[in-house]
Design a protein around this motif. Structure first.
Motif, PDB file in Angstrom:
ATOM      1  N   GLY A  97     -10.618  10.600  -8.891  1.00  0.00           N
ATOM      2  CA  GLY A  97      -9.853   9.948  -7.865  1.00  0.00           C
ATOM      3  C   GLY A  97      -9.657   8.581  -8.172  1.00  0.00           C
ATOM      4  O   GLY A  97     -10.415   7.935  -8.579  1.00  0.00           O
ATOM      5  N   ILE A  98      -8.512   8.120  -7.755  1.00  0.00           N
ATOM      6  CA  ILE A  98      -8.004   6.687  -8.148  1.00  0.00           C
ATOM      7  C   ILE A  98      -8.071   5.903  -6.660  1.00  0.00           C
ATOM      8  O   ILE A  98      -7.568   6.672  -5.888  1.00  0.00           O
ATOM      9  CB  ILE A  98      -6.682   6.607  -8.785  1.00  0.00           C
ATOM     10  CG1 ILE A  98      -6.620   7.322 -10.140  1.00  0.00           C
ATOM     11  CG2 ILE A  98      -6.411   5.196  -8.884  1.00  0.00           C
ATOM     12  CD1 ILE A  98      -5.341   7.190 -10.728  1.00  0.00           C
ATOM     13  N   ALA A  99      -8.717   4.855  -6.766  1.00  0.00           N
ATOM     14  CA  ALA A  99      -8.824   4.131  -5.456  1.00  0.00           C
ATOM     15  C   ALA A  99      -8.378   2.577  -5.828  1.00  0.00           C
ATOM     16  O   ALA A  99      -8.602   2.199  -6.800  1.00  0.00           O
ATOM     17  CB  ALA A  99     -10.351   4.231  -5.003  1.00  0.00           C
ATOM     18  N   GLU A 100      -7.740   1.900  -4.889  1.00  0.00           N
ATOM     19  CA  GLU A 100      -7.348   0.497  -4.928  1.00  0.00           C
ATOM     20  C   GLU A 100      -8.392  -0.231  -4.306  1.00  0.00           C
ATOM     21  O   GLU A 100      -9.328   0.135  -3.342  1.00  0.00           O
ATOM     22  CB  GLU A 100      -6.059   0.330  -4.271  1.00  0.00           C
ATOM     23  CG  GLU A 100      -4.936   1.204  -4.795  1.00  0.00           C
ATOM     24  CD  GLU A 100      -4.697   0.733  -6.117  1.00  0.00           C
ATOM     25  OE1 GLU A 100      -4.654  -0.386  -6.776  1.00  0.00           O
ATOM     26  OE2 GLU A 100      -4.217   1.700  -6.948  1.00  0.00           O
ATOM     27  N   GLU A 101      -8.402  -1.504  -4.375  1.00  0.00           N
ATOM     28  CA  GLU A 101      -9.463  -2.538  -4.086  1.00  0.00           C
ATOM     29  C   GLU A 101      -9.420  -2.596  -2.578  1.00  0.00           C
ATOM     30  O   GLU A 101     -10.327  -2.979  -1.981  1.00  0.00           O
ATOM     31  CB  GLU A 101      -9.345  -3.909  -4.975  1.00  0.00           C
ATOM     32  CG  GLU A 101     -10.448  -4.814  -4.521  1.00  0.00           C
ATOM     33  CD  GLU A 101     -10.271  -5.908  -5.419  1.00  0.00           C
ATOM     34  OE1 GLU A 101     -11.031  -6.848  -5.163  1.00  0.00           O
ATOM     35  OE2 GLU A 101      -9.379  -6.151  -6.252  1.00  0.00           O
TER      36      GLU A 101
END
Length: 174
Positions: A97-101
């Motif tokens: 999964g890609i997560a942002e800051e």
């Protein structure tokens, strides 16, 4: 009783030359003797050192893929100082999964993760408990290599289990 007669300066010069000559003879005899006695052992030590260096280079080649066993730096930021996009990473972000800051969890809540390690995890695109809870064995090994952490420590400290528990705690209504 005989009186001591003064000595001429030339006698002191001859005495110095004789003493210095004796010193040089002794020095060269001792050097020659130590070379005969210890020279063979020094050569053996040198050959052992070269063999050890060669075996370390072979081990580094098989383990790290390069000759020099020193730490290899990973590029985590581009020239503008921005973080590399996760697609540039060897990790499988489609599965993790890609997560942002902006979605960032406090990863320091996981035992074994301090501020320094949290910063390193963030630099490779790991921000949330959700991502860590989806780790597989190969992901743990890849993350260990990317953040230059102690091998096997992620598994021993059970980051995946801790992250799953923290994710459930975060998502449960209070």
């Amino acid at each position: 009783m005989d009186q001591l007669t003064p000595v001429a300066a030339i006698e002191y010069v001859w005495l110095f030359i004789m003493c210095f000559g004796c010193f040089l003879v002794g020095y060269f005899f001792a050097k020659n003797h130590s070379t005969k006695v210890y020279g063979k052992r020094l050569d053996e030590c040198l050959s052992e050192k070269l063999a050890l260096r060669e075996s370390l280079n072979k081990h580094a080649q098989s383990t790290f893929g390069h000759q020099n066993p020193s730490i290899k730096a990973r590029k985590t930021r581009n020239r503008k100082g921005e973080l590399h996009h996760p697609k540039d990473s060897p990790l499988d972000f489609e599965r993790i999964g890609i997560a942002e800051e902006s979605e960032k969890d406090d990863l320091k809540m996981i035992n074994g993760v301090g501020p320094f390690i949290e910063e390193k995890l963030n630099s490779i695109g790991i921000y949330t408990f959700e991502q860590i809870s989806r780790f597989r064995e190969e992901d743990m090994n890849q993350v260990t290599e990317l953040i230059q952490f102690f091998p096997g420590r992620i598994k021993r400290d059970d980051w995946k289990g801790q992250a799953s528990a923290l994710k459930k705690k975060k998502n449960s209504p209070e």
